[in-house]
Design a protein around this motif. Structure first.
Motif, PDB file in Angstrom:
ATOM      1  N   LEU A  77     -12.432  -1.271   2.789  1.00  0.00           N
ATOM      2  CA  LEU A  77     -10.846  -2.286   3.597  1.00  0.00           C
ATOM      3  C   LEU A  77      -9.821  -1.963   4.168  1.00  0.00           C
ATOM      4  O   LEU A  77      -9.371  -2.311   4.999  1.00  0.00           O
ATOM      5  CB  LEU A  77     -10.688  -3.420   2.012  1.00  0.00           C
ATOM      6  CG  LEU A  77     -11.342  -4.121   1.238  1.00  0.00           C
ATOM      7  CD1 LEU A  77     -10.927  -4.879  -0.066  1.00  0.00           C
ATOM      8  CD2 LEU A  77     -11.863  -5.582   2.764  1.00  0.00           C
ATOM      9  N   LYS A  78      -9.416  -0.820   3.845  1.00  0.00           N
ATOM     10  CA  LYS A  78      -8.350   0.367   4.027  1.00  0.00           C
ATOM     11  C   LYS A  78      -8.743   0.110   5.766  1.00  0.00           C
ATOM     12  O   LYS A  78      -7.779   0.167   5.891  1.00  0.00           O
ATOM     13  CB  LYS A  78      -8.406   1.032   2.869  1.00  0.00           C
ATOM     14  CG  LYS A  78      -7.428   1.136   1.716  1.00  0.00           C
ATOM     15  CD  LYS A  78      -6.932   2.481   0.840  1.00  0.00           C
ATOM     16  CE  LYS A  78      -6.197   1.756  -0.048  1.00  0.00           C
ATOM     17  NZ  LYS A  78      -6.200   3.063  -0.999  1.00  0.00           N
ATOM     18  N   GLY A  79      -9.825   0.898   5.644  1.00  0.00           N
ATOM     19  CA  GLY A  79     -10.806   1.126   7.010  1.00  0.00           C
ATOM     20  C   GLY A  79     -10.271   0.249   8.081  1.00  0.00           C
ATOM     21  O   GLY A  79     -10.249   0.196   9.609  1.00  0.00           O
ATOM     22  N   ALA A  84      -2.527  -0.815   1.210  1.00  0.00           N
ATOM     23  CA  ALA A  84      -2.632  -0.735   0.009  1.00  0.00           C
ATOM     24  C   ALA A  84      -1.738  -1.396  -0.554  1.00  0.00           C
ATOM     25  O   ALA A  84      -2.569  -2.189  -2.267  1.00  0.00           O
ATOM     26  CB  ALA A  84      -2.379   0.914  -0.615  1.00  0.00           C
ATOM     27  N   LYS A  85      -0.655  -2.178  -0.674  1.00  0.00           N
ATOM     28  CA  LYS A  85      -0.035  -2.791  -1.176  1.00  0.00           C
ATOM     29  C   LYS A  85      -0.367  -4.040  -1.393  1.00  0.00           C
ATOM     30  O   LYS A  85      -0.263  -4.823  -2.020  1.00  0.00           O
ATOM     31  CB  LYS A  85       0.995  -2.716  -0.753  1.00  0.00           C
ATOM     32  CG  LYS A  85       1.496  -3.759   0.933  1.00  0.00           C
ATOM     33  CD  LYS A  85       2.975  -3.791   1.456  1.00  0.00           C
ATOM     34  CE  LYS A  85       2.663  -4.480   2.675  1.00  0.00           C
ATOM     35  NZ  LYS A  85       2.406  -5.799   3.073  1.00  0.00           N
ATOM     36  N   ASP A  86      -1.020  -4.871  -0.197  1.00  0.00           N
ATOM     37  CA  ASP A  86      -2.219  -5.645  -0.567  1.00  0.00           C
ATOM     38  C   ASP A  86      -3.705  -6.069  -1.562  1.00  0.00           C
ATOM     39  O   ASP A  86      -4.593  -6.715  -1.146  1.00  0.00           O
ATOM     40  CB  ASP A  86      -2.195  -6.932   0.749  1.00  0.00           C
ATOM     41  CG  ASP A  86      -1.105  -6.688   1.314  1.00  0.00           C
ATOM     42  OD1 ASP A  86       0.182  -7.083   1.333  1.00  0.00           O
ATOM     43  OD2 ASP A  86      -1.116  -6.694   2.814  1.00  0.00           O
ATOM     44  N   GLU A  89      -7.943  -8.014  -6.548  1.00  0.00           N
ATOM     45  CA  GLU A  89      -7.388  -9.376  -5.541  1.00  0.00           C
ATOM     46  C   GLU A  89      -6.754  -8.481  -3.948  1.00  0.00           C
ATOM     47  O   GLU A  89      -6.358  -7.458  -3.742  1.00  0.00           O
ATOM     48  CB  GLU A  89      -6.523  -9.499  -6.305  1.00  0.00           C
ATOM     49  CG  GLU A  89      -5.611 -10.394  -5.100  1.00  0.00           C
ATOM     50  CD  GLU A  89      -3.915 -11.301  -6.137  1.00  0.00           C
ATOM     51  OE1 GLU A  89      -5.094 -12.079  -7.293  1.00  0.00           O
ATOM     52  OE2 GLU A  89      -3.196 -10.335  -5.350  1.00  0.00           O
ATOM     53  N   VAL A  90      -7.018  -9.383  -2.933  1.00  0.00           N
ATOM     54  CA  VAL A  90      -7.266  -8.987  -1.611  1.00  0.00           C
ATOM     55  C   VAL A  90      -6.285 -10.039  -1.227  1.00  0.00           C
ATOM     56  O   VAL A  90      -6.533 -11.180  -0.871  1.00  0.00           O
ATOM     57  CB  VAL A  90      -8.406  -8.528  -0.481  1.00  0.00           C
ATOM     58  CG1 VAL A  90      -8.023  -8.297   0.496  1.00  0.00           C
ATOM     59  CG2 VAL A  90      -9.420  -7.634  -1.651  1.00  0.00           C
ATOM     60  N   ARG A  91      -5.026  -9.902  -0.927  1.00  0.00           N
ATOM     61  CA  ARG A  91      -3.960 -10.611  -0.372  1.00  0.00           C
ATOM     62  C   ARG A  91      -4.006 -10.357   1.360  1.00  0.00           C
ATOM     63  O   ARG A  91      -3.869  -9.161   1.728  1.00  0.00           O
ATOM     64  CB  ARG A  91      -2.797 -10.629  -0.628  1.00  0.00           C
ATOM     65  CG  ARG A  91      -1.580 -11.187  -0.475  1.00  0.00           C
ATOM     66  CD  ARG A  91      -0.524 -11.040  -1.300  1.00  0.00           C
ATOM     67  NE  ARG A  91      -1.089 -11.712  -2.553  1.00  0.00           N
ATOM     68  CZ  ARG A  91      -0.476 -12.761  -3.797  1.00  0.00           C
ATOM     69  NH1 ARG A  91      -0.164 -13.758  -2.419  1.00  0.00           N
ATOM     70  NH2 ARG A  91      -0.891 -13.079  -4.567  1.00  0.00           N
TER      71      ARG A  91
END
Length: 244
Positions: A82-84, A89-91, A125-127
């Motif tokens: 997901l980061k890639g 990271a804050k989301d 949780e992914v925003r």
């Protein structure tokens, strides 16, 4: 001495009477206002600009440490993917972590049931601020080890909520004034002032897509379709007008 005390007491009684009389007079004067109470509701319909996805990695093993380690490897892979893909990271936020012993059912024995295996569940949780990527992000997470989607919803960012709340409040005030004008005109009166205004709480619903609630062992053979739809922002006001 008694005479002075008596005079002081009489003076205090006269002063109290004057104060009470003044308060009563003001109350009576205020009560002469002719009032009308109305309320209004404003609604603004818009497209959500934020999506919230709660993913989970669930693993099972007779050895609790093995179940934990497997879970950690899968969740690390999900987070890194997901980061890639550009998710800050804050989301990303862990919203739950549970180790659940699953026992054998033994109705004949009063002895505590034997643990068959341990289930480890890690919720993430992914925003998303780009709702068009919702399906892509679900597929990416599943491809890298997520095997449950526990919740999926559309909502509004704080900035858009505030912007639309102002519009909804303006519409609510216009509705309240329109109702007041129509009623007062029918009575042959006019509105001369605003006596009181109360603003209700803001309400922004979240749109849930139940197709993904409680999904287990999720697969993504084809791209996941996500339809954004629309969402309503509402606001209410209550206004008291003085009429003559």
């Amino acid at each position: 001495m008694r005479g002075k005390t008596a005079l002081l007491g009489i003076a205090l009684m006269v002063l109290c009477a004057a104060v009470i009389g003044n308060v009563t007079a003001q109350t009576q004067e205020e009560s002469k206002d002719k009032l009308i109470h109305v309320s209004g509701t404003g609604k603004v319909t818009t497209t959500p600009d934020q999506a919230v996805i709660v993913l989970a990695v669930e693993t099972e093993n007779a050895d609790v440490s093995a179940a934990q380690q497997q879970n950690a490897r899968q969740m690390d892979a999900v987070v890194n993917a997901l980061k890639g893909a550009g998710i800050p990271a804050k989301d990303l936020k862990t919203t739950g972590y549970n180790i659940i012993p699953v026992t054998e059912q033994n109705e004949k024995s009063l002895v505590a049931s034997k643990v068959k295996f341990y289930r480890v569940v890690n919720n993430l949780e992914v925003r998303l601020n780009d709702v068009s990527r919702a399906g892509e992000i679900i597929d990416l997470a599943v491809a890298n080890g997520a095997n449950r989607v526990d919740r999926f919803s559309f909502t509004l960012s704080d900035a858009k909520q505030q912007e639309l709340r102002s519009q909804a409040l303006t519409a609510a005030v216009k509705q309240a004034r329109g109702d007041a004008d129509a009623t007062v005109a029918a009575l042959g009166k006019t509105i001369v002032d605003v006596k009181e205004v109360n603003v209700g709480n803001n309400y922004v619903p979240m749109l849930y897509d139940n197709r993904y609630m409680g999904m287990e062992k999720a697969t993504a053979a084809v791209p996941t379709p996500i339809e954004v739809g629309e969402i309503d922002v509402t606001a209410t006001v209550s206004v008291t007008y003085v009429i003559a």
